[in-house]
Structures are given as C-alpha cells and as structure tokens.
Design an enzyme around this catalytic site. Structure first.
Site, PDB file in Angstrom:
ATOM      1  N   SER A 164       0.900  -1.092   0.161  1.00 31.69           N
ATOM      2  CA  SER A 164       0.111   0.070   0.046  1.00 31.69           C
ATOM      3  C   SER A 164       0.817   1.379   0.044  1.00 31.69           C
ATOM      4  O   SER A 164       1.847   1.252   0.607  1.00 31.69           O
ATOM      5  CB  SER A 164      -0.927  -0.058   1.169  1.00 31.69           C
ATOM      6  OG  SER A 164      -1.331   1.335   1.489  1.00 31.69           O
TER       7      SER A 164
ATOM      8  N   TYR B  25      -2.513   5.276  -4.184  1.00 32.59           N
ATOM      9  CA  TYR B  25      -3.480   6.514  -4.116  1.00 32.59           C
ATOM     10  C   TYR B  25      -3.122   7.914  -4.809  1.00 32.59           C
ATOM     11  O   TYR B  25      -1.870   8.301  -4.525  1.00 32.59           O
ATOM     12  CB  TYR B  25      -3.979   6.795  -2.653  1.00 32.59           C
ATOM     13  CG  TYR B  25      -4.673   5.926  -1.917  1.00 32.59           C
ATOM     14  CD1 TYR B  25      -5.726   5.558  -2.030  1.00 32.59           C
ATOM     15  CD2 TYR B  25      -3.799   5.369  -0.648  1.00 32.59           C
ATOM     16  CE1 TYR B  25      -6.499   4.471  -1.386  1.00 32.59           C
ATOM     17  CE2 TYR B  25      -4.561   4.248   0.177  1.00 32.59           C
ATOM     18  CZ  TYR B  25      -5.788   3.966  -0.140  1.00 32.59           C
ATOM     19  OH  TYR B  25      -6.514   3.355   0.659  1.00 32.59           O
TER      20      TYR B  25
ATOM     21  N   THR C 241      -6.288   2.564  -6.221  1.00 33.72           N
ATOM     22  CA  THR C 241      -7.483   2.602  -5.687  1.00 33.72           C
ATOM     23  C   THR C 241      -8.263   3.651  -5.739  1.00 33.72           C
ATOM     24  O   THR C 241      -7.877   4.991  -5.723  1.00 33.72           O
ATOM     25  CB  THR C 241      -7.232   2.288  -4.180  1.00 33.72           C
ATOM     26  OG1 THR C 241      -6.422   1.002  -4.163  1.00 33.72           O
ATOM     27  CG2 THR C 241      -8.431   2.178  -3.497  1.00 33.72           C
TER      28      THR C 241
ATOM     29  N   LYS D 166      -8.648  -0.609  -8.587  1.00 33.34           N
ATOM     30  CA  LYS D 166      -9.162  -1.471  -7.143  1.00 33.34           C
ATOM     31  C   LYS D 166     -10.407  -0.219  -6.794  1.00 33.34           C
ATOM     32  O   LYS D 166     -10.014   0.834  -6.548  1.00 33.34           O
ATOM     33  CB  LYS D 166      -8.381  -1.735  -6.248  1.00 33.34           C
ATOM     34  CG  LYS D 166      -8.711  -2.124  -5.093  1.00 33.34           C
ATOM     35  CD  LYS D 166      -7.362  -2.754  -4.171  1.00 33.34           C
ATOM     36  CE  LYS D 166      -7.984  -3.171  -3.030  1.00 33.34           C
ATOM     37  NZ  LYS D 166      -8.373  -2.445  -1.778  1.00 33.34           N
TER      38      LYS D 166
ATOM     39  N   HIS E 141     -13.489  -2.053  -0.471  1.00 34.25           N
ATOM     40  CA  HIS E 141     -12.450  -1.799   0.659  1.00 34.25           C
ATOM     41  C   HIS E 141     -12.719  -2.406   1.819  1.00 34.25           C
ATOM     42  O   HIS E 141     -12.140  -1.826   3.028  1.00 34.25           O
ATOM     43  CB  HIS E 141     -12.644  -0.046   0.839  1.00 34.25           C
ATOM     44  CG  HIS E 141     -10.924   0.496   0.791  1.00 34.25           C
ATOM     45  ND1 HIS E 141     -10.522   1.274   0.143  1.00 34.25           N
ATOM     46  CD2 HIS E 141     -10.233   0.520   2.081  1.00 34.25           C
ATOM     47  CE1 HIS E 141      -9.233   1.674   0.498  1.00 34.25           C
ATOM     48  NE2 HIS E 141      -9.143   1.314   1.696  1.00 34.25           N
TER      49      HIS E 141
HETATM   50  C1  LIG Z   1      -6.252  -2.661   8.072  1.00 34.79           C
HETATM   51  C2  LIG Z   1      -6.671  -2.507   6.530  1.00 34.79           C
HETATM   52  C3  LIG Z   1      -6.079  -1.621   5.771  1.00 34.79           C
HETATM   53  C4  LIG Z   1      -6.337  -1.322   4.358  1.00 34.79           C
HETATM   54  N1  LIG Z   1      -5.652  -0.435   3.824  1.00 34.79           N
HETATM   55  C5  LIG Z   1      -5.706  -0.243   2.308  1.00 34.79           C
HETATM   56  C6  LIG Z   1      -4.874   0.484   1.773  1.00 34.79           C
HETATM   57  O1  LIG Z   1      -3.773   1.397   2.020  1.00 34.79           O
HETATM   58  N2  LIG Z   1      -5.097   0.678   0.480  1.00 34.79           N
HETATM   59  C7  LIG Z   1      -6.082  -0.185  -0.251  1.00 34.79           C
HETATM   60  O2  LIG Z   1      -6.404   0.055  -1.297  1.00 34.79           O
HETATM   61  N3  LIG Z   1      -6.804  -0.835   0.324  1.00 34.79           N
HETATM   62  C8  LIG Z   1      -6.781  -0.885   1.889  1.00 34.79           C
HETATM   63  N4  LIG Z   1      -7.561  -1.729   2.535  1.00 34.79           N
HETATM   64  C9  LIG Z   1      -8.607  -2.584   1.678  1.00 34.79           C
HETATM   65  C10 LIG Z   1      -7.884  -3.938   1.471  1.00 34.79           C
HETATM   66  O3  LIG Z   1      -7.044  -3.756   0.214  1.00 34.79           O
HETATM   67  C11 LIG Z   1      -8.956  -4.809   0.722  1.00 34.79           C
HETATM   68  O4  LIG Z   1      -9.869  -4.228  -0.297  1.00 34.79           O
HETATM   69  C12 LIG Z   1      -9.965  -5.408   1.873  1.00 34.79           C
HETATM   70  O5  LIG Z   1      -9.057  -5.810   3.066  1.00 34.79           O
HETATM   71  C13 LIG Z   1     -10.693  -6.653   1.731  1.00 34.79           C
HETATM   72  O6  LIG Z   1     -11.518  -6.827   2.630  1.00 34.79           O
HETATM   73  P1  LIG Z   1     -11.508  -8.265   3.575  1.00 34.79           P
HETATM   74  O7  LIG Z   1     -10.551  -7.695   4.547  1.00 34.79           O
HETATM   75  O8  LIG Z   1     -12.649  -8.434   4.013  1.00 34.79           O
HETATM   76  O9  LIG Z   1     -10.499  -9.227   2.872  1.00 34.79           O
HETATM   77  C14 LIG Z   1      -7.409  -2.227   3.856  1.00 34.79           C
HETATM   78  C15 LIG Z   1      -8.086  -2.893   4.585  1.00 34.79           C
HETATM   79  C16 LIG Z   1      -7.723  -3.119   5.822  1.00 34.79           C
HETATM   80  C17 LIG Z   1      -8.643  -4.438   6.586  1.00 34.79           C
END
Ligand SMILES: Cc1cc2nc3c(=O)[nH]c(=O)nc-3n(C[C@H](O)[C@H](O)[C@H](O)COP(=O)(O)O)c2cc1C
Length: 404
Positions: A136, A160, A186, A276, A300
């Site tokens: 990320s 981002y 994203t 995404k 997300h």
């Molecule tokens: C703690 C956490 C931090 C996340 N940070 C980002 C991020 O920095 N960039 C991003 O595109 N998605 C981020 N996401 C979303 C994840 O990439 C992903 O879409 C999501 O976790 C999928 O759902 P799940 O946790 O139920 O598997 C984050 C998710 C979590 C749980």
C-alpha cells in the site's frame, strides 16, 4: 440394565495419546488455529483494542462488510459425485502467468502497526506461496525494502492519487525500478470513510501514549515491547504524520481525481494496470476503456461507503459488461477457501484477502501469515474435491449459485 466393569490397563493403554508439549509459544498458538476465525480470536487477544478494531472494523454501521459476509453464506454449492479427485490443481493464471493459488494479499496500510514484522513478513510468505503481494501507499515498509526482503515475490504497488502529483509519479517510478509487476490504483477513497471504532478508540498514527494506552500496555506487553524496540513505526511513502487516519486521508488524497488521471498513469506505468474499488458495471467498462488491464470489485473491505453493493452479487453484471477485455478480481469479506471457490465459480479471475492475512500476522507474525495460506489453501482443495472438481480452472457457474 448396562453391566459395568472396572477398566483394564490393557484396554486403556491403546487409547492413551500423550503428546510431547510444543515449547515454541508461536507454534503452540498457531497449532490451535484451524480456521481464519480461530486466527482472529488469537489476534484479538494479542493486540491492543484500538489496533485490532482498526483492522477488524469497517465504516459507519459496518453494513457493507456484514452484507459481504452474508453474501458468501448465501452460496449454495452443487457437487458432482463419482469423480476421481485424488489430485487437485489449485493454480490460476493471473495477469498472464500461473500462480500456485487463486488469491492475492490485498494492499493494507500501517501493516507494522498490527504486528512489528509487517510487510516484509507478508511479502516473504507471498513469495514462498506463489501468490501476489500488494504494497500500500500507506505501507510501513518502503517499496525498496519490500523488494529486497522478497525479491522473487510478485509484487503489486497500490497507489492513491494525491494532491501532489509529482510525489505520486515518483512512487510509480520507484515501483517500476524495483521490479513491481503491477500497479493498482485504488479509486474508492476520494475522502476517508467514517470508521466509527477508530473515532471511539481515539486511534492515531503512530499510536499515542495516553493513560489508556499505557494501561493497555499491561495487558498486551509483547505488542508494546515489539513496537518500542524495533524500527520506528512510520509511513514509508509519506512524510511523518501525527494524527488520525481520516485526517491524513482528507489532507493528502485528491477528491478531484477523474478517469483522466487513469490515462496519466497508463502513460507512466509500463506493466499491468489494475483499478481497485470498482462498484458497478458501467465504471468497470469505463476504466477498461481508459487502459485498465484488470479491475478489482471491492468496497475496501466495507471501510469506505457503507451500504455499498456486495461484490459477489455485482460480479455477473460486470463480467457481462467487460467480457474478455480485462480480468475481474473480487475482494471484501473473504474468510475461507470456500468463499474463494464460490467467487471463481461465479466467474472471478481471482480474489484478494485483507483481514484474513492480517489476523494471521497479528496471531503469529510471518508464521501466522503462513498459517493463513495453509488454511485457505486446504479449504480450497477440500471444497474442490467435495465438489467433484479437479482444477480451479474447471469451476463453472453451475457449481455455485446464490440462494435468495
Ligand atoms: C487494515 C486495513 C487496511 C487497508 N488499507 C488499504 C490501503 O492502504 N489501500 C487499499 O487500496 N486498500 C486497503 N484496504 C482494503 C484492502 O485492500 C481490501 O480491499 C480489503 O481488506 C478486502 O476485504 P477483507 O479485509 O474483508 O478481505 C485495507 C483493509 C484493511 C482491513
């Protein structure tokens, strides 16, 4: 009446199973985890409340996430019997090359906050397991450090778009120079979602030392010890920040981003470009028409807009609209290998998991993430076998329907 007798030693002896105790505490903990839910339970015990909630929680009333979980429980599998399923192929072609398993580690911010080994550990597991790893923009390990920790991992860099375009361009260049395979843009974060657990817990990055957190140190000493005795917890791609996640997003992220910025990135990035956070078929078509090679249907993990669509239900309309012009991936709410099999049967090219590996990381660092892969991998294999299918590629819509 039942006749009773005293048990004889000769009968008792074959029943006795005395296991030698596992001395390694991480091994002992992980040996009790048989599902992602078990890893979550261990993670919750071992991590301060605000950090666990940051990972586990979602936005507003958390309806998007709850519905995503429900959508997977609506899946009805339709098995074929009397097939030879002694050998099963779980591999999948993703972005033009074969991966051992049909899922990737989603990009997650602040990963070293969950557990000090952070992104390096996750990337190493990805490398060993033959699956992609997403780093990320909000990561806590730099693009280059992840590349040298896991040189042979297939790494995706998640971007981002910031107000400062030159800074974004520089990150893209560094990812390209460090051999990242794909760029993930994203697009579901024009502003920060309202993550109420973080607001209530007063979560700041890095975690601040208040009376409450100091008291928490008494109940989670290992986490605090690791935080304070390893490299400082900070963003690797941003200048240092002291405040809440929401304030950071709202200050740095650019709410004016449009599809023209996607074209700008298409011009900068030579490899596969993935978008995404797509949540309807028209947007999927639009980004493919503007140069995306793949889309990730995602809300997300329910952390942005609440009451967003569920990706499993959205999938058919996106597949219709995009056809063979791009690969379609899906995430949000995946907690088992059977969830992944269902998504693939319904046409997804692959899935991403976020919390599933973060729970593993919090439960046992690198070995915990490895346990996540073992659990998901064996669930995928078992589900295929019980479905009477010998390869992920042989799954069809007929194997999984959704009960209304
Ligand atoms: C703690 C956490 C931090 C996340 N940070 C980002 C991020 O920095 N960039 C991003 O595109 N998605 C981020 N996401 C979303 C994840 O990439 C992903 O879409 C999501 O976790 C999928 O759902 P799940 O946790 O139920 O598997 C984050 C998710 C979590 C749980």
């Amino acid at each position: 009446m039942t006749r009773r007798q005293l048990p004889r030693w000769s009968e008792l002896r074959p029943l006795l199973r005395v296991k030698s105790p596992t001395l390694d505490p991480v091994e002992r903990r992980l040996s009790q985890a048989h599902t992602i839910g078990d890893l979550r339970t261990i993670a919750r015990r071992r991590t301060p409340r605000a950090v666990f909630d940051y990972t586990d929680g979602a936005a507003e009333q958390e309806t998007s996430l709850r519905r995503a979980y429900q959508s997977f429980s609506k899946v009805e599998f339709h098995p074929n019997v009397l097939r030879d399923v002694s050998a099963v192929d779980t591999s999948r072609n993703m972005l033009g090359s074969r991966r051992a398993l049909p899922f990737a580690f989603a990009p997650t911010g602040f990963t070293r906050m969950m557990q000090h080994e952070g992104e390096r550990a996750v990337a190493r597991v990805a490398e060993r397991s033959g699956i992609p790893f997403g780093l990320s923009t909000m990561g806590t390990t730099s693009i280059e450090d992840v590349a040298s920790a896991a040189p042979n991992a297939r790494k995706w860099f998640q971007l981002y778009v910031w107000k400062d375009r030159a800074a974004g361009k520089e990150l893209v260049r560094r990812a390209q120079d460090s051999g990242y395979e794909a760029l993930v843009l994203t697009v579901d974060t024009p502003v920060a979602g309202a993550r109420m657990r973080d607001v209530r817990n007063g979560l700041s990055i890095p975690p601040s030392l208040t009376l409450r957190t100091i008291l928490d140190g008494a109940t989670h000493p290992a986490w605090w010890f690791n935080l304070l005795t390893t490299e400082p917890l900070q963003f690797a791609s941003l200048s240092s920040w002291e405040g809440t996640v929401a304030d950071l997003i709202n200050k740095m992220f650019d709410p004016t981003v449009t599809v023209e910025d996607l074209e700008w990135l298409r011009g900068l990035w030579k490899g596969p470009l993935i978008v995404k956070g797509i949540q309807n078929a028209a947007d999927a078509r639009m980004v493919v028409d503007h140069g995306a090679d793949a889309v990730i249907l995602s809300n997300h993990g329910g952390r942005q807009l609440d009451r967003a669509p569920t990706m499993l239900e959205l999938l058919p309309s996106v597949l219709d609209r995009v056809g063979d012009d791009a690969e379609v991936y899906l995430d949000t709410g995946i907690l088992s290998g059977a969830d992944i099999v269902a998504a693939l049967a319904r046409g997804a090219r692959g899935c991403l998991v976020g919390r599933a590996f973060l729970y593993g990381l919090m439960a046992g660092g690198e070995r915990g993430v490895q346990r996540t892969v073992e659990i998901l991998g064996s669930e995928i294999t078992r589900t295929l076998q019980l479905l009477g299918v010998t390869a992920v590629d042989d799954l069809t819509e007929e194997h999984a329907t959704l009960r209304q």
